[in-house]
Scaffold this active site. Structure first.
Site, PDB file in Angstrom:
ATOM      1  N   ASP A 104      -1.495   6.904   6.113  1.00 44.29           N
ATOM      2  CA  ASP A 104      -2.546   5.952   5.753  1.00 44.29           C
ATOM      3  C   ASP A 104      -2.742   5.056   6.970  1.00 44.29           C
ATOM      4  OD1 ASP A 104      -4.076   3.850   4.876  1.00 44.29           O
ATOM      5  OD2 ASP A 104      -2.751   3.274   3.225  1.00 44.29           O
ATOM      6  N   TRP A 109       0.835  -1.208   0.000  1.00 44.05           N
ATOM      7  CA  TRP A 109       0.000   0.000   0.000  1.00 44.05           C
ATOM      8  C   TRP A 109       0.861   1.245   0.000  1.00 44.05           C
ATOM      9  CZ3 TRP A 109      -4.234  -1.443  -1.855  1.00 44.05           C
ATOM     10  CH2 TRP A 109      -4.800  -2.668  -1.498  1.00 44.05           C
ATOM     11  N   LYS A 144     -11.997  -1.699   7.982  1.00 44.20           N
ATOM     12  CA  LYS A 144     -11.342  -2.514   9.006  1.00 44.20           C
ATOM     13  C   LYS A 144     -11.867  -2.118  10.389  1.00 44.20           C
ATOM     14  CE  LYS A 144      -7.784  -2.506   5.676  1.00 44.20           C
ATOM     15  NZ  LYS A 144      -8.083  -3.589   4.789  1.00 44.20           N
TER      16      LYS A 144
HETATM   17  C1  LIG Z   1      -3.111   0.034   4.690  1.00 37.87           C
HETATM   18  C2  LIG Z   1      -4.039   0.032   3.516  1.00 37.87           C
HETATM   19  N1  LIG Z   1      -4.067   1.094   2.692  1.00 37.87           N
HETATM   20  C3  LIG Z   1      -4.884   1.153   1.620  1.00 37.87           C
HETATM   21  C4  LIG Z   1      -5.724   0.117   1.315  1.00 37.87           C
HETATM   22  C5  LIG Z   1      -6.613   0.216   0.105  1.00 37.87           C
HETATM   23  O1  LIG Z   1      -7.884   0.524   0.529  1.00 37.87           O
HETATM   24  P1  LIG Z   1      -9.111   0.660  -0.472  1.00 37.87           P
HETATM   25  O2  LIG Z   1      -9.408  -0.705  -0.965  1.00 37.87           O
HETATM   26  O3  LIG Z   1     -10.186   1.251   0.399  1.00 37.87           O
HETATM   27  O4  LIG Z   1      -8.719   1.589  -1.568  1.00 37.87           O
HETATM   28  C6  LIG Z   1      -5.757  -1.015   2.148  1.00 37.87           C
HETATM   29  C7  LIG Z   1      -6.673  -2.127   1.834  1.00 37.87           C
HETATM   30  O5  LIG Z   1      -6.673  -3.178   2.408  1.00 37.87           O
HETATM   31  C8  LIG Z   1      -4.888  -1.055   3.263  1.00 37.87           C
HETATM   32  O6  LIG Z   1      -4.861  -2.123   4.071  1.00 37.87           O
END
Ligand SMILES: Cc1ncc(COP(=O)(O)O)c(C=O)c1O
Length: 355
Positions: free
Chosen positions: A166, A99, A190
């Site tokens: 994030d 991510w 989550k």
């Molecule tokens: C730490 C983190 N950032 C970003 C995301 C991406 O999130 P989204 O699917 O809402 O775009 C996730 C998804 O699991 C994540 O765990």
């Protein structure tokens, strides 16, 4: 048989959140209408949105000068909205996983990106330390919890520039010093509610410093000015998120949640370290209290598929590790009861006894 939900996201929600959402789908706030069919501009829904934003501020102790908005597009949309709104010349990023590197890729569309450190060399099993963040960076971005690799930064880093984080997979799991941040964002799915909305906390004076024009929907100021009602927001996910936030308050707030999380994680890591069949994959000092990643010990590798079947038969759901890591991952977010973690531990002991 009781199912124990260890999915990484969308993931377990409290009974309180699910029951209240189901009731509102039948009859929302005594309106005689379903939550699915009410105007987002009805006074009943505006009250939901206002209360949810106020509760985020209360629970996280958000200081004056910050705004809270709920936006569509998930956390991934924030990978682009953050640099669009904040990156004028250069930003620094810490590369701690999939991510984080997705966020880096998006930032590069907007300016210079200094990746101050990366743990890619060891498949992201640790959090880099001892890096320095250039003081001419517009901000320093990090992923507080690496959902896929099970590492976590349970602190607000000390650097000379504003932080952007994030916090998708660990927001509300520990107290944070919001005053150090320009932006905090988190996909809801989550520790907050169902998928479809991201929570964003923005420091107002961090905005308005970039030279580029920003399209209306991607401009934080648009959503701040309209209190998250510029366009039709994700009504149901916001309603569910409010239920979770109310429950957090009722339980005693973030410090209480943190202690529960520390307790749950400690007993599971203790079992991983004790059990001859398993070993943890993340560096011990960087272990996440939200996503616990483990694999079979080398001499028991061939038992991986068997353990998966054994655990599934005992009601464990979603413990297969991410495809880029393999092995197992138990996601034990705020809503996960200790009894489910204990059930998993028992399954690990039972499997050990068989071999
Ligand atoms: C730490 C983190 N950032 C970003 C995301 C991406 O999130 P989204 O699917 O809402 O775009 C996730 C998804 O699991 C994540 O765990």
């Amino acid at each position: 048989m009781k199912k124990h939900n260890f999915y990484a996201g969308p993931s377990i929600l409290s009974e309180y959140t699910i029951k209240n959402t189901a009731a509102a789908v039948e009859n929302f706030a005594g309106t005689g209408l379903s939550l699915l069919e009410v105007s987002h501009r009805s006074k009943e829904f505006v009250a939901v949105s206002d209360e949810a934003r106020a509760l985020v501020k209360e629970l996280l102790d958000v200081p004056a000068g910050y705004e809270v908005v709920f936006l569509g597009g998930g956390a991934s949309m924030q990978f682009c909205m953050v640099p669009f709104n904040l990156l004028n010349k250069k930003a620094s990023y810490l590369d701690t996983g999939t991510w984080a590197s997705n966020a880096i890729k998006e930032a590069k569309y907007f300016g210079e990106v200094d990746v101050v450190a990366s743990s890619k060399d060891a498949n992201y099993t640790y959090i880099p330390k001892g890096y320095s963040v250039p003081e001419d960076s517009d901000y320093f971005h990090f992923t507080s919890n690496n959902t896929i690799f099970g590492t976590e930064m349970r602190y607000d880093p000390d650097v000379k520039v504003p932080l952007v984080s994030d916090m998708s997979s660990d927001i509300f799991s520990r107290p944070i010093d919001v005053s150090k941040y320009a932006v905090i964002y988190a996909g809801a799915q989550k520790n907050l509610g169902p998928a479809g909305v991201a929570l964003v906390i923005v420091r107002q004076d961090a905005l308005g410093h970039v030279d580029r024009p920003i399209p209306t929907m991607l401009n934080y100021n648009t959503h701040i000015a309209k209190e998250s009602m510029f366009n039709t927001p994700p009504v149901l996910p916001i309603y569910s998120s409010l239920q979770t936030l109310k429950m957090y308050k009722e339980l005693g707030g973030i410090k209480v949640l943190e202690q529960r999380n520390l307790d749950k994680a400690a007993i599971l890591y203790d079992e991983i370290d004790r059990n001859k069949l398993f070993k943890g994959t993340a560096a011990v000092e960087d272990r996440s209290i939200m996503n616990v990643c483990f694999v079979m010990n080398d001499e028991y590798k061939e038992l991986e598929a068997d353990f998966n079947t054994f655990a599934s038969a005992a009601g464990m759901v979603g413990i297969k590790g991410h495809r880029s890591v393999g092995g197992f991952r138990a996601s034990i977010y705020n809503a996960m009861p200790k009894s489910s973690v204990e059930a998993l531990i028992q399954v690990m002991k039972d499997f050990e006894n068989k071999h």
